[in-house]
Design a protein around this motif. Structure first.
Motif, PDB file in Angstrom:
ATOM      1  N   ILE A  55      43.229  37.085  39.850  1.00  0.00           N
ATOM      2  CA  ILE A  55      43.751  35.835  39.646  1.00  0.00           C
ATOM      3  C   ILE A  55      44.802  35.769  38.279  1.00  0.00           C
ATOM      4  O   ILE A  55      45.843  34.999  38.177  1.00  0.00           O
ATOM      5  N   CYS A  56      44.486  36.213  37.196  1.00  0.00           N
ATOM      6  CA  CYS A  56      45.149  36.195  36.030  1.00  0.00           C
ATOM      7  C   CYS A  56      46.406  37.133  36.384  1.00  0.00           C
ATOM      8  O   CYS A  56      47.692  36.957  35.650  1.00  0.00           O
ATOM      9  N   ARG A  57      46.486  38.221  37.017  1.00  0.00           N
ATOM     10  CA  ARG A  57      47.617  38.885  37.443  1.00  0.00           C
ATOM     11  C   ARG A  57      48.509  38.084  38.188  1.00  0.00           C
ATOM     12  O   ARG A  57      49.827  38.123  38.121  1.00  0.00           O
ATOM     13  N   ARG A  58      48.000  37.219  39.125  1.00  0.00           N
ATOM     14  CA  ARG A  58      48.730  36.502  40.009  1.00  0.00           C
ATOM     15  C   ARG A  58      49.407  35.535  39.046  1.00  0.00           C
ATOM     16  O   ARG A  58      50.561  34.899  39.331  1.00  0.00           O
ATOM     17  N   LEU A  59      48.712  34.718  38.181  1.00  0.00           N
ATOM     18  CA  LEU A  59      49.151  33.626  37.237  1.00  0.00           C
ATOM     19  C   LEU A  59      50.441  34.355  36.295  1.00  0.00           C
ATOM     20  O   LEU A  59      51.433  33.822  36.216  1.00  0.00           O
ATOM     21  N   TYR A  60      50.243  35.448  35.909  1.00  0.00           N
ATOM     22  CA  TYR A  60      51.193  36.127  35.167  1.00  0.00           C
ATOM     23  C   TYR A  60      52.534  36.288  35.996  1.00  0.00           C
ATOM     24  O   TYR A  60      53.602  36.306  35.305  1.00  0.00           O
ATOM     25  N   ARG A  61      52.236  37.063  37.218  1.00  0.00           N
ATOM     26  CA  ARG A  61      53.563  37.282  37.844  1.00  0.00           C
ATOM     27  C   ARG A  61      54.264  36.060  38.297  1.00  0.00           C
ATOM     28  O   ARG A  61      55.319  36.145  38.836  1.00  0.00           O
ATOM     29  N   ALA A  69      41.438  37.147  31.330  1.00  0.00           N
ATOM     30  CA  ALA A  69      40.344  36.963  32.557  1.00  0.00           C
ATOM     31  C   ALA A  69      39.006  36.795  31.805  1.00  0.00           C
ATOM     32  O   ALA A  69      38.334  35.822  32.365  1.00  0.00           O
ATOM     33  N   GLN A  70      38.774  37.434  30.632  1.00  0.00           N
ATOM     34  CA  GLN A  70      37.517  37.156  30.019  1.00  0.00           C
ATOM     35  C   GLN A  70      37.490  35.468  29.716  1.00  0.00           C
ATOM     36  O   GLN A  70      36.326  35.051  29.754  1.00  0.00           O
ATOM     37  N   SER A 127      32.928  39.045  38.848  1.00  0.00           N
ATOM     38  CA  SER A 127      33.657  38.046  38.033  1.00  0.00           C
ATOM     39  C   SER A 127      34.717  38.783  37.364  1.00  0.00           C
ATOM     40  O   SER A 127      35.982  38.477  37.201  1.00  0.00           O
ATOM     41  N   LYS A 128      34.703  40.101  36.708  1.00  0.00           N
ATOM     42  CA  LYS A 128      35.839  40.969  36.376  1.00  0.00           C
ATOM     43  C   LYS A 128      36.754  41.095  37.495  1.00  0.00           C
ATOM     44  O   LYS A 128      38.293  40.605  37.076  1.00  0.00           O
ATOM     45  N   VAL A 129      36.521  41.418  38.692  1.00  0.00           N
ATOM     46  CA  VAL A 129      37.549  41.612  39.505  1.00  0.00           C
ATOM     47  C   VAL A 129      38.160  40.396  39.998  1.00  0.00           C
ATOM     48  O   VAL A 129      39.470  40.379  39.969  1.00  0.00           O
ATOM     49  N   VAL A 130      37.496  39.314  40.230  1.00  0.00           N
ATOM     50  CA  VAL A 130      38.073  38.227  40.537  1.00  0.00           C
ATOM     51  C   VAL A 130      39.027  37.538  39.507  1.00  0.00           C
ATOM     52  O   VAL A 130      40.170  37.237  39.521  1.00  0.00           O
TER      53      VAL A 130
END
Length: 613
Positions: free
Chosen positions: A357-363, A383-384, A350-353
């Motif tokens: 995804i949050c990095r992709r949303l952010y970018r 992410a948490q 869960s931490k990795v996923v």
């Protein structure tokens, strides 16, 4: 070029000539956007070549800072600049009416409205092509084709091609006609993140694809639109057996005797786990995953009840053993249930996923650069929050768009617009005719949408056309990210199309002519008459709506003198012209104000800052 001052048009002309001589020469426009050294998040006045307009960048338009803001709720000023920032990032451009609606709400209420997606499906694409090439199934002009199947490979190829083109045009039409919510922008997020290329699927060697691919590509896009702010894990499970994806990444050919690792690799590397430092799966895991995924087959594609079913005889029945990264998980032979076990195993990381995804949303929604501060203050807690909310995207978007970080000045006017943002956004903001006068003239309507989709294809982005399974480079490719949108060809096409829209042209099809021209007078009339009458207020108001960052007072004065005053010194030169038009709006008085307003707006949209959001 030394210190020679050129207009942008002269610069383009000079650039074209030089490109013909030496294709390797550096592009001065590209140099404006390229960030060679990162030293804190920075944006500045990306000056127009017109020296007298912009002069030297000042403190009003240049900020260099170490960004430390996080996800605490935003409590700052809530006014037009903040609203425009939200609308540009969550939609394509803006409508003045949308700005006015949000001005009457608090920040929290505004974000709630934008995230309140209506999941009612839009009207489907229809037969727009019948007049030029009749439907090979006899489907009537204007009829929905999404549930009209071709029974053989021998009949329907031409119609399927027309439907595929129509699907791309229709998708762009939805972007043009978006409501105030994030639905269409989220649909694009999912599509760029987990893509299929419409033409690639059509050209697939799989049986009945050449006559039925448009239908399954439509259903693939419908999956994203229906799940725009829904559950990410459910979306991944649904996507895994979507016929369009089965053909695109060839899991249709994955068998126990001839494993195909393509989809197995990409579902981990691109769609869930990523390939950053924390993602430690290896090639043996890809091999085992491919075994898990054997046996799934798209069946009955030549009917209206196509489905991806599990075929037991094609499935690898061995126990699939994964690496220590997956806690040495073993998935025994349980047939179709293995797919769900596999997805559960991925999401157990869960931490990795969640961070990926949050990095992709952010970018996609904020900015490309993620340094240690942003990782710690934004990505990790976001992410948490994602995991806590059981992989639902809506709470993640809610927290991000209500955060102090999202509205941080360091995140405004720093992001190069995609072709969709700059062209669809321009047409929506200036209220152009992206819908034809006769809604029943489907041929004319789809032709208009296709005209602009084709134009954006030349700018390296178009609906339904994706360069590869990773999506458009600008959203993921280090180190340049959004700079990939800008090159000597694409920047000219951007400015060229915008200029055409201001001077106007006709699109003719099926007996209907649609005029594509910005009504510049109508645009400024959206502002109070007192604003329109005062050249200083009018220049400031247009800049505040059209540019993501303000210009210096000297720059505004230069623009005013150059455009509304046509080189004169007195503000009355404009005020009197406007008053004359208001009191007696005849052809002559309208022509005078129209020419000057067009000059003003064109000067603003031809500034490099207009390419930012």
């Amino acid at each position: 070029m030394g210190n020679i001052t050129l207009t942008r048009r002269a610069l383009f002309t000079k650039l074209l000539k030089r490109l013909l001589v030496n294709a390797q020469e550096k592009d001065p426009l590209f140099e404006k956007y390229s960030r060679k050294i990162y030293n804190g998040r920075r944006y500045s006045s990306l000056t127009n070549p017109k020296k007298e307009v912009t002069g030297k960048p000042g403190s009003e338009t240049e900020r260099v800072t170490n960004v430390t803001s996080g996800l605490a709720p935003y409590t700052g000023t809530w006014s037009t600049p903040e609203i425009l920032h939200l609308l540009r990032r969550t939609g394509y451009g803006f409508k003045k009416s949308d700005v006015d609606i949000l001005l009457g709400l608090s920040m929290t209420q505004a974000v709630d409205l934008i995230l309140n997606v209506d999941n009612t499906p839009p009207a489907p694409p229809v037969n727009h092509y019948n007049n030029e090439k009749p439907d090979e199934n006899g489907l009537p002009y204007g009829a929905d084709w999404t549930n009209d199947a071709f029974a053989t490979n021998d009949l329907g190829g031409d119609t399927n091609s027309n439907r595929t083109s129509g699907l791309s045009s229709w998708s762009l039409g939805l972007a043009f006609n978006q409501d105030i919510t994030i639905r269409e922008k989220m649909t694009l997020f999912w599509y760029h993140f987990i893509p299929v290329d419409f033409e690639f699927v059509k050209q697939s060697s799989n049986e009945f694809c050449n006559t039925n691919s448009a239908r399954i590509c439509y259903k693939y896009m419908k999956m994203f639109r229906d799940n725009a702010t829904g559950n990410y894990k459910s979306l991944i499970r649904n996507m895994a057996t979507q016929p369009a994806m089965m053909f695109y990444l060839n899991n249709q050919a994955n068998t126990k005797s001839a494993p195909d690792e393509n989809f197995a690799r990409e579902i981990m590397e691109l769609f869930t786990l990523g390939k950053e430092d924390g993602s430690q799966y290896g090639e043996p895991d890809v091999i085992q995953a491919a075994k898990v995924l054997t046996g799934w087959r798209v069946q009955n594609l030549n009917t209206t009840s196509e489905a991806t079913n599990f075929v037991d005889r094609l499935h690898d029945t061995s126990t699939k053993r994964f690496s220590s990264f997956f806690n040495n998980t073993a998935i025994a032979n349980t047939g179709a249930a293995e797919l769900d076990l596999f997805i559960d195993m991925i999401f157990s990381k869960s931490k990795v996923v969640s961070e990926y995804i949050c990095r992709r949303l952010y970018r996609f929604f904020v900015y490309y650069d993620i340094d240690a501060n942003i990782e710690a203050n934004v990505i990790v807690p976001l992410a948490q929050h994602f995991v806590t909310n059981n992989w639902n995207i809506l709470p993640v978007l809610d927290k991000l768009f209500k955060s102090e970080h999202f509205y941080d000045m360091a995140n405004r006017g720093v992001y190069i617009k995609s072709p969709l943002d700059v062209i669809v956004g321009t047409m929506r903001t200036f209220n152009l005719n992206y819908n034809v006068a006769d809604a029943s003239n489907y041929e004319a309507q789809y032709n208009l949408w296709n005209t602009f989709n084709y134009a954006m294809y030349d700018m390296q982005q178009a609906m339904g056309s994706i360069p590869n399974v990773a999506g458009w480079q600008a959203f993921y490719q280090k180190p340049s990210f959004h700079e990939y949108w800008i090159n000597s060809n694409s920047i000219q096409r951007r400015y060229g199309l915008i200029e055409y829209l201001f001077y106007g042209f006709d699109i003719e099809k099926n007996g209907l002519t649609t005029r594509m021209e910005v009504d510049v007078v109508a645009f400024v009339k959206q502002f109070p008459n007192a604003t329109c009458q005062d050249p200083n207020l009018l220049v400031s108001e247009c800049i505040s709506y059209l540019l993501p960052i303000d210009l210096s007072l000297n720059a505004k004065n230069a623009i005013k003198t150059q455009t509304l005053l046509t080189g004169q010194d007195s503000d009355h030169y404009w005020s009197n012209a406007w008053k004359s038009y208001q009191s007696n709006p005849n052809e002559m008085s309208e022509s005078i104000v129209k020419t000057r307003i067009r000059s003003l707006l064109l000067t603003i949209v031809e500034l490099a800052e207009y390419q930012l959001m």
